[in-house]
Write an enzyme that holds these catalytic residues in place. Structure first.
Site, short mmCIF file in Angstrom:
data_model
loop_
_atom_site.label_atom_id
_atom_site.label_comp_id
_atom_site.label_asym_id
_atom_site.label_seq_id
_atom_site.Cartn_x
_atom_site.Cartn_y
_atom_site.Cartn_z
CG ASP A 419 -2.00 0.94 1.24
OD1 ASP A 419 -2.03 1.80 0.34
OD2 ASP A 419 -2.86 0.87 2.14
CG ASP A 481 -9.58 3.01 1.64
OD1 ASP A 481 -8.75 2.81 0.72
OD2 ASP A 481 -9.28 2.96 2.85
C1 GAL Z 1 -5.56 2.29 2.89
C2 GAL Z 1 -6.04 1.15 2.04
C3 GAL Z 1 -7.02 0.35 2.86
C4 GAL Z 1 -6.32 -0.17 4.10
C5 GAL Z 1 -5.70 0.98 4.88
C6 GAL Z 1 -4.83 0.49 6.03
O1 GAL Z 1 -4.64 3.05 2.18
O2 GAL Z 1 -6.63 1.66 0.89
O3 GAL Z 1 -7.55 -0.72 2.09
O4 GAL Z 1 -5.34 -1.10 3.72
O5 GAL Z 1 -4.90 1.78 4.05
O6 GAL Z 1 -4.22 1.52 6.73
#
Ligand code: GAL
Length: 669
Positions: A419, A481
């Site tokens: 990520d 998200d």
């Molecule tokens: C976001 C991601 C989410 C989750 C989150 C965790 O950037 O899109 O799916 O993984 O971080 O902090």
């Protein structure tokens, strides 16, 4: 009779016919013209002369006689209006009428300030009953006249919903909005009216899995790298299953006849057609499974499993991961092909003096946790960031990529979500700068000695679908998200069109995880806010698009509807179809969308979607999917043959709902 009275009687007539909304298009030209000028029609008051502070707007500043963006004069398809309200979807405005008004008129449409962008639906609700609806309008459409009888009404609510693709560019004008009333009783008021509450929530009839029948489910092709550990649970349903077997397994693999778990490590590169069999009270069945061994052969079909984020977010711990693995088996989900148990963010602590990443106290022994998950035939996933910090602020993998990949392999991880979060690309590095961190980890995973499915997460930056495969991704998030609302689901789901041509076996678009069941992003969970029909839309769209199916709810507390939704093998077979050609949109009009994809057996999977707020008919025409003549149609959610249909098929669809079909005659072999 004056012209206003004349039209009023027409609108009353239309309103009194069941099913006919008072969106009057006749005489529209004259009326819209009458609403464009400086002076209000005799007996009417311009709504924008009232206090607009209570008017809701999804973005920008509500304008009196001005568009919501830059404050330019109201303009729809080149037509200018002196009066009216400029707002933005989602928008709700209450108007107190106190039974003293007789009629509402407005010319509605998207303002020209977005240069033909946006799509919305305008609605007028009177005392909680919808009385007018513009239908789906897009930027550049000519204004439509809404004409509503207000006789005896207490409260009018003006609503702008997004058109099913998110609210970007939804600059919506209630141009020339006027209320006919005695005196001046009209008052704009705050309204807690929620459009979503007006979408009926009727439980659809969908088929359940037959627990008595023996059946082998899940993917028909699975990949592995020669020499790396392999684990695969044969997904099978039925009573008293025993004697699992696998004929023609490649050298290096064996199957446990009691559990149906295949383990080992394939010795040589090759494509191995295996015949799986199982006996049960409900009969004996066999099915082909191709095992493809070679470099970069993972995720031949979209990954199916669970991820901790939409459920527990920062409240995840070892016990919850074990409970998820237990529940995936106990609920029957594993028997339909769900396989991955993925830990998202918040497992990390810091690095030891050697630079090795350490889990926090909530994960006392990662290797033991992986062993536990593997003992059930399931696979375990983990999460990190190419930056110094993950999105939740824990240690990321920057400058430790090789080391982390080896650690994951040592622990027994089978999936990595990587990520972007705190990563900063080098200045002026452009597209290469976006690719770089992903390529670095790809190389590290290649060298770690374990099959780790590689999931890129950077929210779609730089059109990741165009190069995610080149960067080594088995899947890539195409969006930000998701949350459990219709706005989020529809904006993400229906905006995937066009991405399908970049996906295929081993590399998939990922529009984010599932939002059915009990979700919550923390310790407290709630049932998904999606209506039943919206959940059907969700799973239909994700299956047609070959999206990873990563469940985001608490599987240990799952209701029957959610189980039926997630375990329909005919729907899952579309998602897992070995041809791996995701659907694109083939028709889109009046809020009805048709998505279609070819399947390996020569038939087509088709979804028909209703993004509007009324029950309406939706039709798929054979010409839209490239077939002709009489073709068999099967309803996949109901698991029922509908017979041969000539040229097209029409189905009634609830608000925000969908239907899914398999159409055509399968090839002989
Ligand atoms: C976001 C991601 C989410 C989750 C989150 C965790 O950037 O899109 O799916 O993984 O971080 O902090």
């Amino acid at each position: 009779m004056n012209k206003w009275f004349n039209r009023l009687s027409l609108s009353v007539f239309a309103a009194s016919l069941p099913g006919i909304l008072t969106t009057l298009t006749f005489a529209a030209e004259t009326n819209i013209q009458d609403l464009a000028g400086k002076d209000a029609p005799t007996g009417a008051v311009w709504l924008d002369t009232q206090d607009l502070s209570a008017v809701g707007s999804g973005w920008g500043v509500v304008g009196a006689g001005k568009a919501v963006g830059g404050g330019s004069p109201l303009s729809i398809n080149g037509r200018k209006f002196v009066h009216g309200i400029g707002t933005h979807a989602e928008s709700v405005a209450g108007v107190d009428l106190k039974k003293t008004a007789s009629r509402f008129l407005a010319a509605v449409g998207l303002d020209d300030e977005t240069s033909n962008g946006g799509s919305v639906i305008f609605q007028v609700w009177i005392d909680n009953v919808k009385k007018a609806d513009s239908g789906l309008m897009r930027g550049g459409d000519a204004p439509k006249l809404l004409d509503v009888d207000l006789t005896g009404a207490d409260r009018m609510v003006l609503v702008v919903t997004d058109g099913g693709d998110g609210n970007a560019s939804d600059h919506a004008d209630w141009a020339g909005a006027a209320v006919f009333a005695t005196g001046n009783p009209v008052k704009m008021v705050a309204s807690d009216f929620k459009v979503q509450d007006m979408v009926p929530n009727v439980m659809p009839v969908i088929a359940s899995c037959d627990p008595a029948k023996t059946s082998i489910n899940g993917p028909r092709i699975v990949g592995t790298t020669p020499g790396n550990p392999f684990i695969f649970l044969v997904p099978a349903t039925g009573a008293e299953l025993k004697d699992f077997s696998a004929k023609n397994l490649p050298a290096g693999l064996k199957i446990d006849s009691q559990t149906g778990i295949i383990t080992g490590s394939v010795e040589k590169t090759g494509t191995y057609p295996v015949t799986l069999s199982v006996n049960g009270k409900g009969g004996s069945v066999s099915r082909k499974l191709v095992i493809e061994a070679g470099n970069h052969k993972l995720a031949r079909t979209p990954p199916m499993g669970w991820n901790s984020w939409n459920c527990w977010a920062g409240a995840i711990d070892d016990a919850k991961v074990r409970a998820a693995a237990d529940a995936m088996v106990k609920s029957g989900l594993a028997a339909h092909g769900y396989q991955y148990i993925n830990i998202d963010d918040c497992w990390e602590k810091e690095r030891d003096p050697n630079g090795d990443i350490l889990p926090n106290e909530k994960f006392p022994d990662m290797k033991a946790l992986a062993d536990y998950v593997h003992s059930k035939g399931l696979r375990l996933g983990i999460y990190s960031s190419p930056g110094p910090w993950t999105c939740a602020g824990f240690a990321g993998s920057l400058n430790h990529e090789e080391q982390d990949a080896k650690t994951y392999a040592k622990w027994g991880m089978d999936y990595l979500k990587y990520d972007w979060c705190s990563y900063v690309a080098e200045k002026d590095s452009g597209l290469e700068g976006l690719k770089k961190p992903y390529k670095v980890m790809d190389k590290a995973l290649d060298n770690c000695g374990r099959d780790i499915v590689y999931s890129l997460c950077q929210y779609g930056m730089g059109n990741v679908w165009e190069w995610g495969e080149e960067a080594g991704g088995n899947c890539w998030r195409t969006t930000g998200d998701i949350t459990d609302t219709w706005g989020s689901l529809s904006a993400i789901g229906f905006n995937q069109n066009g991405h399908e041509k970049f996906a295929g076996p081993g590399h998939w678009n990922d529009p984010d995880m599932l939002i059915v069941g009990r979700v919550g992003w923390g310790p407290n969970l709630h049932p998904t806010k999606l209506k039943y029909a919206e959940q059907i839309t969700h799973i239909t769209l994700w299956s047609l698009q070959s999206s990873p199916l990563l469940i985001g709810c608490d599987m240990s507390n799952i209701d029957k509807f959610t189980i039926d939704l997630l375990t329909n093998d005919e729907v899952l077979d579309v998602n897992q179809d070995p041809l791996g050609k995701p659907a694109g949109r083939v028709a889109d009009s009046n809020g009805i969308q048709v998505w279609s994809r070819p399947l390996l057996d020569g038939t087509y999977a088709v979804g028909i979607f209703n993004t509007g707020m009324d029950t309406v008919d939706g039709t798929v025409k054979w010409s839209e999917i490239g077939i002709q003549g009489k073709q068999p149609v099967r309803d996949l959610w109901v698991k029922k043959d509908l017979g041969d249909c000539d040229g097209q098929y029409t189905v009634s669809l609830p608000a925000h709902g969908a239907a899914m079909f398999r159409i055509g005659r399968p090839n002989k072999d």
